[in-house]
Scaffold this motif. Sequence first.
Motif, PDB file in Angstrom:
ATOM      1  N   ASP A  37      24.633  27.817  43.978  1.00  4.98           N
ATOM      2  CA  ASP A  37      23.916  28.340  42.809  1.00  4.98           C
ATOM      3  C   ASP A  37      22.474  28.727  43.133  1.00  4.98           C
ATOM      4  N   LEU A  38      22.062  28.578  44.394  1.00  3.00           N
ATOM      5  CA  LEU A  38      20.663  28.825  44.743  1.00  3.00           C
ATOM      6  C   LEU A  38      20.492  30.107  45.548  1.00  3.00           C
ATOM      7  N   GLY A  39      19.363  30.756  45.344  1.00  2.00           N
ATOM      8  CA  GLY A  39      19.028  31.967  46.087  1.00  2.00           C
ATOM      9  C   GLY A  39      17.958  31.697  47.131  1.00  2.00           C
ATOM     10  N   PHE A  40      17.095  32.677  47.386  1.00  2.00           N
ATOM     11  CA  PHE A  40      16.111  32.548  48.459  1.00  2.00           C
ATOM     12  C   PHE A  40      14.668  32.656  47.993  1.00  2.00           C
ATOM     13  N   THR A  41      14.437  32.499  46.692  1.00  2.00           N
ATOM     14  CA  THR A  41      13.051  32.446  46.225  1.00  2.00           C
ATOM     15  C   THR A  41      12.443  31.139  46.729  1.00  2.00           C
ATOM     16  N   ALA A  42      11.120  31.051  46.685  1.00  4.37           N
ATOM     17  CA  ALA A  42      10.445  29.832  47.151  1.00  4.37           C
ATOM     18  C   ALA A  42      10.976  28.618  46.386  1.00  4.37           C
ATOM     19  N   GLU A  43      11.170  28.777  45.076  1.00  7.71           N
ATOM     20  CA  GLU A  43      11.647  27.665  44.247  1.00  7.71           C
ATOM     21  C   GLU A  43      13.055  27.240  44.666  1.00  7.71           C
ATOM     22  N   ASP A  44      13.936  28.216  44.856  1.00 11.89           N
ATOM     23  CA  ASP A  44      15.313  27.906  45.238  1.00 11.89           C
ATOM     24  C   ASP A  44      15.372  27.324  46.651  1.00 11.89           C
ATOM     25  N   ARG A  45      14.530  27.829  47.543  1.00 12.72           N
ATOM     26  CA  ARG A  45      14.478  27.270  48.894  1.00 12.72           C
ATOM     27  C   ARG A  45      14.053  25.806  48.847  1.00 12.72           C
TER      28      ARG A  45
ATOM     29  N   PRO B 239      20.605  22.025  60.726  1.00 12.31           N
ATOM     30  CA  PRO B 239      19.911  23.211  61.221  1.00 12.31           C
ATOM     31  C   PRO B 239      19.553  24.093  60.029  1.00 12.31           C
ATOM     32  N   LEU B 240      18.275  24.129  59.713  1.00 12.20           N
ATOM     33  CA  LEU B 240      17.839  24.797  58.483  1.00 12.20           C
ATOM     34  C   LEU B 240      16.456  25.395  58.731  1.00 12.20           C
ATOM     35  N   VAL B 241      16.296  26.690  58.450  1.00 13.18           N
ATOM     36  CA  VAL B 241      14.997  27.334  58.708  1.00 13.18           C
ATOM     37  C   VAL B 241      13.876  26.469  58.135  1.00 13.18           C
ATOM     38  N   SER B 242      14.033  26.019  56.915  1.00  5.30           N
ATOM     39  CA  SER B 242      13.054  25.161  56.211  1.00  5.30           C
ATOM     40  C   SER B 242      11.621  25.520  56.617  1.00  5.30           C
ATOM     41  N   PRO B 243      11.171  26.692  56.153  1.00  4.45           N
ATOM     42  CA  PRO B 243       9.920  27.269  56.659  1.00  4.45           C
ATOM     43  C   PRO B 243       8.650  26.595  56.143  1.00  4.45           C
TER      44      PRO B 243
END
Lengths: 204, 204
Positions: B75-83, B107-111
């Motif tokens: 259910d999550l996208g790639f906005t800062a909030e969803d990340r 293994p997660l980008v987790s920027p």
Amino acid sequence: MAEATSENVVWHAGHYDRAERWDHLGLHGATIWFTGLSGSGKSTVAVEVERLLVDRKQPTYMLDGDNLRHGLNGDLGFTAEDRNENVRRVSEVARLFADAGVMALVPLVSPYRAGRERAREIHKAADVPFFEVYMDTPLDVAESRDPKGLYKLARAGKIENFTGISDPYEAPVDPDLVLEPGMGRPKAMAHMVLEMLGENGLLR
Amino acid sequence: MAEATSENVVWHAGHYDRAERWDHLGLHGATIWFTGLSGSGKSTVAVEVERLLVDRKQPTYMLDGDNLRHGLNGDLGFTAEDRNENVRRVSEVARLFADAGVMALVPLVSPYRAGRERAREIHKAADVPFFEVYMDTPLDVAESRDPKGLYKLARAGKIENFTGISDPYEAPVDPDLVLEPGMGRPKAMAHMVLEMLGENGLLR
């Protein structure tokens, strides 16, 4: 499995597939889902199952609805919508544990048939064993136990959406195992769960 | 640990506490968190670590950011909030796996530094071992690999919020292990990860 709403997501299978992992580790995973009223004995039996499995060196983990609400699902309440999302997330996590070769024990009221069917579907889609255990304890018995004092609060109107009092419980139609108070003490019931796992070739 | 927003939630410790479970099962759990750009080699090294651990009969599970996005985090996208929510949920699930005695590989980008610090805090609060492995692969190297063709799409403006191109990557300040392309092939890097686990008394 839920449709990924996000784009550009690639499935990583890893070098070992599940059969290889389970085989190398000598493990089988499964989810055992305990449903029933508050006070029906779900957690009590699940704890006994955990003990029996761990004593057999079978990695086992309790995904207690209450425990999870302190972490992963700490953002969810008890409305129908939040309960559904709670059940969905617990289903997904249990599926991951079972996939890892761990016995996932889920004692969760999970009062709605649709929610439990979704849990079953999530496991089926991933070809992970799933067992629904129905703690068929009548409301008056569960309420007389009232281990957390919640029925008292619900009767006094101090808790809303309380299953059995102000919210419905939809009994399972075709559960894998039914446990009733007359069938023995929690430990005896736990042995019945293990028997079910054994019959399905899931014990070490 | 996240504060439970829900009331009437009681913590079930179960009969066996973690030390007893780990002891009976002969297992140690930990979370190994791989952070770095897309194409930095996180998944590749994690897969090698999984293979080495499973060959040692150590239950291990890959909590791949991409895999999880097909289920739990679908259910999550790639906005800062969803990340952020993605990182939070993965942290909580990894913590559960490690608590179960499983090696959780993430293994997660987790920027964002704050997100990774939160992951560390979630583990620390539960007294679960947590290791941050920084895949320090320069952008030009990662982009030249472009295993999923995503950099190409991001450069063409067809993907928004792409780490390294249109979104920042905040490098770790004090990671537990740094892996750079010059340090060897993925398998050699995996051995360095196992060495770190061994030094911390976490190998069987």
